[in-house]
Design an enzyme around this catalytic site. Structure first.
Site, PDB file in Angstrom:
ATOM      1  N   GLU B  62      38.329   9.129  32.526  1.00  0.00           N
ATOM      2  CA  GLU B  62      39.441   9.725  31.780  1.00  0.00           C
ATOM      3  C   GLU B  62      40.761   8.971  31.934  1.00  0.00           C
ATOM      4  OE1 GLU B  62      37.255  11.435  33.550  1.00  0.00           O
ATOM      5  OE2 GLU B  62      36.269  12.730  32.100  1.00  0.00           O
ATOM      6  N   HIS B 131      34.734  23.315  36.204  1.00  0.00           N
ATOM      7  CA  HIS B 131      34.667  23.111  34.757  1.00  0.00           C
ATOM      8  C   HIS B 131      35.317  24.237  33.960  1.00  0.00           C
ATOM      9  CE1 HIS B 131      31.637  20.225  36.041  1.00  0.00           C
ATOM     10  NE2 HIS B 131      31.604  19.711  34.835  1.00  0.00           N
TER      11      HIS B 131
END
Lengths: 339, 326
Positions: B62, B131
């Site tokens: 990322e 998550h």
């Protein structure tokens, strides 16, 4: 420590030789004034000068197509825009946090930008700008242009995770980006062998199949030849390249670093001074009867006067008005106002 | 122009397609968005349609690919970065907060970053602690970013267009629970929802329920039930956190004199707390009761469905908070 490379036969025109000499002297004079500005309280924050490393920027940036190619670097960023044709007064005004600076006093020494000329800064987080530089190359490649991006970083940044991620994608997507690791042997105050498991940083390119070389950064003529060869290759082949440039930071890490003996000896510094790129160029010019001692001295004097003048003009620029604090947070709106 | 019934997911995709067709500078990059068709299938079919130049499968890094998108945006491209989940954008906080958000300012206006970072934020179904983050509060704390969180398919479609056209970095947070929500979309007509305009999702007179993203639907259900109890609740869909439409929020509070802010993010230190603070600062004289807050429990999201449901605000939590203020 890198051994000084052998001097190659000169391939430069007399005009270029004088230009390179002038630019190195100019950078040193400018950076010396920056230190003065810091010491006299006219510049604040963090300030990092390029003294000792001049040949790297001069050799590489003179091999670019200025106004077309892209350049990005970390926070040791005064020299690059000077060579790329930016207004020295605007650079110094920015370093002093003034209204006439390139960012109207919003950036400072570490955050200089002259986007019109292809200079994209000027970044303060070690390694953080390396994907941005790859992104510039991504942009030019996406548009089908033949620009080359020079992505300067320090030896300290060569350990950053995001740099490895960036190298992988640069290779995966064939980005025309030259990662120039300026190995001045110190990540701030931590010596190369204390921060890098493998001190041959050019090898960062190896796992990604990127062509890579360790090169000298103290002989401007050598730098210039290597730079032109590599830039030409990247422009034609549209692939990345990793270069490790061996130079040396004569100054401290930043202007606030006032005890260099914490991490290196005086003897080591004296030894490094023998590789001084400006003295080396003077030896070359003198030894080959290309420039008289008088002319060299006149050039040095000229830039001393010039640098004083730049500083004086920058100092004449007003501080930004407090009302400007909200300008340019967004392109099209103001943030919530007030304390 | 055709009006089509479609899901939130399809509405996002339809907008991306229209914008990519209209402007060669728009491209999408992210993890598994191309050949794999996207984890939540938002980008389904796009790789076949546009190919690898504009639908770019990235490595799972990322910070790196977000940074590349920022650099590309500085050259005038308009990248849409998909975060497989906003939880993963935590890795890229340095790039988003310490780079993208500050570039226009640090350059004194020389550079622009027309970047969209989009993806699902919040809990799904037993994805557990790593998550299930709601990240919008982290981003809406940051000057230089714009942050939106549409609750409906229509807004997803119209706000994504505004995000892509925006010259500033935009955080576009979706919610895994919203992708199948249906709406009526007027295609191919440039429909856009401006940022900084809240939506009155349901009118009411007794209390204002202020929410965004999936919690708007929770508030609507709570409002239905409150109706049977004789309480008329107004539901404000904030939808744009930064910029924030305080005018609509304050007007509602001035009308109902009571407010409950509802959000899925951890209750403490969240953007919902910011909304409550603004109401407290600006509408004190209008309030007949303290401002209520319903937020997620202040714990890492547990795996067990029983425990997970305990953490996420539901209609009953909202009703209880309303009744406390009655």
């Amino acid at each position: 420590m890198a051994s000084p490379a052998k001097m190659k036969p000169n391939q430069e025109s007399p005009a270029n030789l004088e230009l390179f000499y002038r630019q190195m002297v100019q950078i040193r004079a400018f950076e010396t004034r920056c230190n003065t500005a810091y010491r006299t309280g006219k510049a604040g924050g963090y300030l990092h000068v390029y003294i000792g490393m001049e040949a790297t920027a001069v050799g590489w940036l003179n091999s670019l197509r200025l106004g077309w190619d892209y350049v990005i670097t970390a926070y040791r960023d005064h020299a690059q825009p000077l060579i790329m044709g930016s207004d020295p007064v605007k650079i110094m005004a920015e370093i002093m946090g003034r209204k006439d600076g390139y960012s109207q006093g919003k950036g400072g020494s570490m955050h200089l930008y002259d986007i019109k000329r292809g200079f994209f800064g000027g970044w303060g987080i070690v390694g953080g700008h390396t994907p941005l530089g790859a992104g510039l190359a991504f942009g030019s490649k996406y548009k089908g242009e033949d620009r080359v991006t020079l992505n300067f970083l320090g030896d300290g940044a060569a350990n950053a995770g995001v740099f490895f991620e960036t190298l992988n994608m640069a290779a995966l997507w064939d980005l025309p980006c030259i990662f120039i690791i300026e190995n001045n042997e110190f990540a701030m105050g931590t010596r190369l062998e204390y921060h890098a498991a493998d001190t041959e940083l050019a090898k960062r390119g190896y796992p990604f199949g990127i062509k890579h070389e360790r090169l000298d950064g103290m002989d401007v003529l050598q730098v210039r030849q290597d730079a032109q060869r590599i830039i030409d290759w990247v422009r034609v082949n549209q692939k990345p390249y990793v270069v490790e440039i061996m130079n040396y930071r004569f100054a401290g890490h930043g202007a606030a670093d006032n005890d260099r003996q914490l991490y290196r000896t005086k003897e080591e510094e004296d030894e490094a001074q023998k590789r001084d790129p400006i003295a080396r160029m003077e030896n070359f010019l003198r030894g080959n009867n290309l420039m008289t001692e008088e002319k060299m001295e006149a050039i040095r004097d000229e830039y001393d006067v010039w640098a004083d003048d730049v500083m004086e003009k920058a100092d004449a620029s007003p501080h930004p008005d407090p009302s400007e604090v909200y300008d340019n947070v967004y392109t099209d709106m103001m943030p919530e106002a007030g304390h | 122009m055709p009006t089509v019934e479609m899901t939130y997911r399809e509405a996002l995709r339809a907008c991306i397609i229209e914008e990519m067709d209209a402007n060669e500078s728009v491209f999408v990059m992210g993890e598994d968005i191309g050949r794999y068709q996207g984890t939540f299938r938002v980008t389904q079919g796009l790789f076949d349609k546009y190919g690898p130049k504009r639908i770019i499968d990235t490595p799972i890094v990322e910070p790196g690919f977000t940074g590349i998108a920022i650099g590309a945006a500085m050259t005038g491209l308009r990248p849409i970065v998909e975060m497989m989940t906003m939880s993963f954008s935590i890795l890229a906080l340095d790039q988003i907060i310490n780079h993208a958000a500050k570039i226009h300012y640090m350059t004194g206006g020389q550079a622009k970053v027309p970047l969209v970072v989009r993806g699902p934020g919040g809990a799904a179904n037993q994805l557990s602690a790593q998550h299930s983050h709601s990240m919008e509060g982290w981003y809406a704390h940051t000057p230089g970013l714009k942050v939106v969180a549409p609750a409906t398919a229509e807004d997803a479609y119209g706000m994504l267009r505004t995000a892509i056209h925006d010259d500033n970095p935009v955080i576009f947070t979706e919610n895994p629970g919203l992708y199948s929500v249906k709406g009526s979309i007027e295609l191919d007509n440039g429909y856009a929802v401006p940022f900084g305009k809240a939506r009155v999702a349901k009118e009411g007179s007794d209390i204002s329920l202020i929410a965004y993203s999936r919690m708007v639907h929770v508030c609507e259900k709570a409002a239905e039930e409150l109706e049977t109890l004789g309480i008329s609740a107004e539901v404000i869909d904030v939808r744009s956190l930064l910029p924030l439409d305080t005018e609509t929020i304050f007007a509602s509070v001035a009308k109902t004199h009571r407010a409950v802010v509802v959000y899925e993010d951890w209750k403490s230190g969240s953007f919902g707390a910011e909304i409550a603070a603004r109401i407290g600062e600006e509408c004190f004289d209008e309030l007949d009761a303290p401002i209520g807050r319903v937020g997620g429990l202040n714990v890492p999201m547990p795996y067990s469905r029983v425990l997970e449901l305990e953490c996420i605000p539901n209609e009953n939590d909202v009703i209880a908070a309303v009744q406390k203020l009655a």
